[in-house]
Design a protein around this motif. Structure first.
Motif, PDB file in Angstrom:
ATOM      1  N   SER A  87       0.864  -1.179   0.000  1.00 15.82           N
ATOM      2  CA  SER A  87       0.000   0.000   0.000  1.00 15.82           C
ATOM      3  C   SER A  87       0.901   1.230   0.000  1.00 15.82           C
ATOM      4  CB  SER A  87      -0.891  -0.006   1.243  1.00 15.82           C
ATOM      5  OG  SER A  87      -1.804   1.077   1.221  1.00 15.82           O
ATOM      6  N   LYS A 132      -7.057   2.282  -2.118  1.00 23.07           N
ATOM      7  CA  LYS A 132      -7.073   1.562  -0.850  1.00 23.07           C
ATOM      8  C   LYS A 132      -8.334   1.933  -0.061  1.00 23.07           C
ATOM      9  CE  LYS A 132      -4.748   4.524   2.538  1.00 23.07           C
ATOM     10  NZ  LYS A 132      -5.895   4.496   3.481  1.00 23.07           N
ATOM     11  N   PRO A 133      -8.689   1.120   0.933  1.00 22.34           N
ATOM     12  CA  PRO A 133      -9.833   1.475   1.781  1.00 22.34           C
ATOM     13  C   PRO A 133      -9.634   2.845   2.432  1.00 22.34           C
ATOM     14  CG  PRO A 133      -9.173  -0.798   2.161  1.00 22.34           C
ATOM     15  CD  PRO A 133      -8.123  -0.197   1.293  1.00 22.34           C
ATOM     16  N   LYS A 134     -10.658   3.680   2.384  1.00 23.28           N
ATOM     17  CA  LYS A 134     -10.555   5.032   2.931  1.00 23.28           C
ATOM     18  C   LYS A 134     -10.404   5.023   4.444  1.00 23.28           C
ATOM     19  CE  LYS A 134     -13.478   6.889  -0.772  1.00 23.28           C
ATOM     20  NZ  LYS A 134     -14.780   7.535  -1.091  1.00 23.28           N
ATOM     21  N   THR A 135     -10.941   4.004   5.087  1.00 16.59           N
ATOM     22  CA  THR A 135     -10.977   3.982   6.551  1.00 16.59           C
ATOM     23  C   THR A 135      -9.760   3.323   7.180  1.00 16.59           C
ATOM     24  OG1 THR A 135     -12.282   1.934   6.422  1.00 16.59           O
ATOM     25  CG2 THR A 135     -13.493   4.004   6.635  1.00 16.59           C
ATOM     26  N   SER A 141      -4.102  -1.611   5.495  1.00 20.22           N
ATOM     27  CA  SER A 141      -4.484  -2.063   4.152  1.00 20.22           C
ATOM     28  C   SER A 141      -3.563  -3.182   3.672  1.00 20.22           C
ATOM     29  CB  SER A 141      -4.437  -0.896   3.167  1.00 20.22           C
ATOM     30  OG  SER A 141      -5.350   0.122   3.527  1.00 20.22           O
ATOM     31  N   SER A 312     -11.153  -3.827  -5.137  1.00 17.05           N
ATOM     32  CA  SER A 312     -12.177  -2.782  -5.016  1.00 17.05           C
ATOM     33  C   SER A 312     -13.342  -3.264  -4.159  1.00 17.05           C
ATOM     34  CB  SER A 312     -12.679  -2.361  -6.397  1.00 17.05           C
ATOM     35  OG  SER A 312     -11.668  -1.714  -7.127  1.00 17.05           O
ATOM     36  N   ALA A 315     -12.234  -3.397  -0.574  1.00 19.43           N
ATOM     37  CA  ALA A 315     -12.182  -2.043  -0.010  1.00 19.43           C
ATOM     38  C   ALA A 315     -13.579  -1.575   0.391  1.00 19.43           C
ATOM     39  CB  ALA A 315     -11.563  -1.074  -1.016  1.00 19.43           C
ATOM     40  N   GLY A 316     -14.564  -1.913  -0.425  1.00 26.23           N
ATOM     41  CA  GLY A 316     -15.937  -1.554  -0.096  1.00 26.23           C
ATOM     42  C   GLY A 316     -16.414  -2.216   1.185  1.00 26.23           C
ATOM     43  N   VAL A 318     -14.470  -3.226   3.640  1.00 23.15           N
ATOM     44  CA  VAL A 318     -13.756  -2.598   4.744  1.00 23.15           C
ATOM     45  C   VAL A 318     -14.433  -1.290   5.142  1.00 23.15           C
ATOM     46  CG1 VAL A 318     -11.615  -1.453   5.418  1.00 23.15           C
ATOM     47  CG2 VAL A 318     -11.514  -3.642   4.237  1.00 23.15           C
ATOM     48  N   ASP A 319     -14.707  -0.444   4.165  1.00 18.58           N
ATOM     49  CA  ASP A 319     -15.250   0.884   4.453  1.00 18.58           C
ATOM     50  C   ASP A 319     -16.686   0.839   4.973  1.00 18.58           C
ATOM     51  OD1 ASP A 319     -12.877   2.144   3.802  1.00 18.58           O
ATOM     52  OD2 ASP A 319     -13.439   2.483   1.710  1.00 18.58           O
ATOM     53  N   SER A 320     -17.381  -0.264   4.711  1.00 19.30           N
ATOM     54  CA  SER A 320     -18.734  -0.421   5.253  1.00 19.30           C
ATOM     55  C   SER A 320     -18.727  -1.089   6.625  1.00 19.30           C
ATOM     56  CB  SER A 320     -19.599  -1.242   4.284  1.00 19.30           C
ATOM     57  OG  SER A 320     -19.112  -2.571   4.181  1.00 19.30           O
TER      58      SER A 320
END
Length: 364
Positions: A87, A132-135, A141, A312, A315-316, A318-320
């Motif tokens: 990352s 990468k995941p925003k959170t 990551s 992708s 990552a979604g 992770v962020d959820s």
């Protein structure tokens, strides 16, 4: 506009291509060293990433000892930089790259024949990376990129995972197993898992409905008392469990393992790669035919291959809040050999380890 910005910004990075960077290199099998090498240049479909973190995976340890030697030597002779995920920040892009720009924060998994990620800079195909995941931080990551893609492929591509199924995961406490449990939970599956005694409560918290320790002397009696499974994932390579596990599947169910023998077969046939492929695939096909004809179940070896789309989707999740990262220790790149020694020691229980580059720090 993305391409115009990328080309404008690229000019200042061209000066880096005459500089050297630190990299962990496999110079010969059994010999790993910290070397200075030239910063790589991206080709037309690649990104140049200033690395922030990468994780040490089991494959890195195996490769350093010669695993995959026959296949890798036909594609990428030594020396090679180790590292299967990473990352960092994009600092240059190739002329045909459309989906990324300088400054993007990405995570990625290079293919097995490309230079690895244990370095201050790394190049990777744009089709093997995503934002990468925003959170997550960069080191969080990196801790789940390679294992996340591996778990996803094993369950979805090979196991044909569907919502609401009954799933058994061997090795739910490992780096692949932990992600597999969470992926199944996201699909509203009923999950049974096995792991070491110390990890039982952790695996339950990740979403497993029932968890059994390997040390349980009645393990298979308890698994046999469960309703038949739609999917069984061996996330650690328990070959001794295989035949007994096939009987736990429903008709039409899927058994997949992340530890197939294809690469081992190639290594065992040093003189002829074709013979190695033939022997390896013959073993796989024989098992597929035998298990389907006798039990009406599907059998597969889950093979890793990178994917921007899978990253992708991960990552979604992770962020959820549906997928948690996991690592236990972090080392600077220069401390790689401390981590490497610990991970190679069979008597020392070591969890997931990440490497930090370019002044990346772990915030506790």
């Amino acid at each position: 506009m993305l391409r115009i910005c990328a080309r404008f910004t690229r000019k200042k990075w061209r000066s880096y291509y005459h500089n050297e960077m630190k990299a962990i290199r496999l110079t010969e099998y059994g010999k790993v060293s910290l070397n200075l090498v030239t910063v790589p240049k991206p080709n037309k479909n690649q990104l140049l990433v200033k690395m922030k973190s990468a994780s040490i995976n089991h494959l890195d340890l195996q490769m350093s000892k010669g695993y995959g030697r026959k296949l890798f030597e036909t594609q990428r002779p030594l020396p090679i930089t180790l590292g299967r995920d990473g990352s960092g920040t994009v600092v240059d892009v190739g002329s045909d790259v459309w989906n990324f720009k300088v400054g993007d924060e990405v995570w990625f998994t290079p293919n097995p024949f490309e230079e690895g990620t244990f370095a201050e800079f790394s190049v990777v195909s744009e089709f093997h990376a995503s934002l990468k995941p925003k959170t997550l931080t960069h080191h969080q990551s990196a801790s789940i990129a390679y294992t996340g893609v591996t778990a996803w492929r094993a369950l979805h591509d090979y196991g044909n995972l569907q919502a609401g199924q009954h799933v058994l995961i061997y090795g739910g406490g490992g780096s692949i197993g932990r992600i597999a449990v969470q992926l199944c939970k996201n699909k509203q599956c009923t999950i049974v898992s096995t792991c070491g005694q110390d990890d039982v409560e952790t695996v339950k918290k990740l979403g497993a409905d029932e968890v059994f320790a390997y040390s349980d002397t009645s393990l298979f009696e308890q698994l046999s008392a469960q309703p038949k499974f739609d999917v069984i994932l061996d996330a650690v390579g328990l070959a001794s469990f295989e035949e007994r596990s096939i009987a736990l599947l429903k008709s039409g169910g899927h058994y997949t393992t992340v530890r197939g023998n294809l690469i081992i077969s190639l290594d065992n046939h040093q003189g002829n790669i074709i013979n190695g492929l033939f022997v390896g695939y013959s073993e796989l096909i024989k098992k597929k035919i035998n298990y389907f004809s006798s039990q009406k179940v599907h059998y597969s070896w889950a093979l890793f291959w990178p994917s921007d789309d899978i990253l992708s989707q991960l990552a979604g999740l992770v962020d959820s809040g549906d997928l948690e990262p996991y690592f236990e220790k972090a080392y600077n790149l220069e401390q790689f050999f401390t981590a490497y020694t610990e991970l190679l020691n069979p008597e020392q229980k070591s969890g997931k380890v990440v490497l930090l580059m370019n002044e990346e720090t772990v915030k506790l």
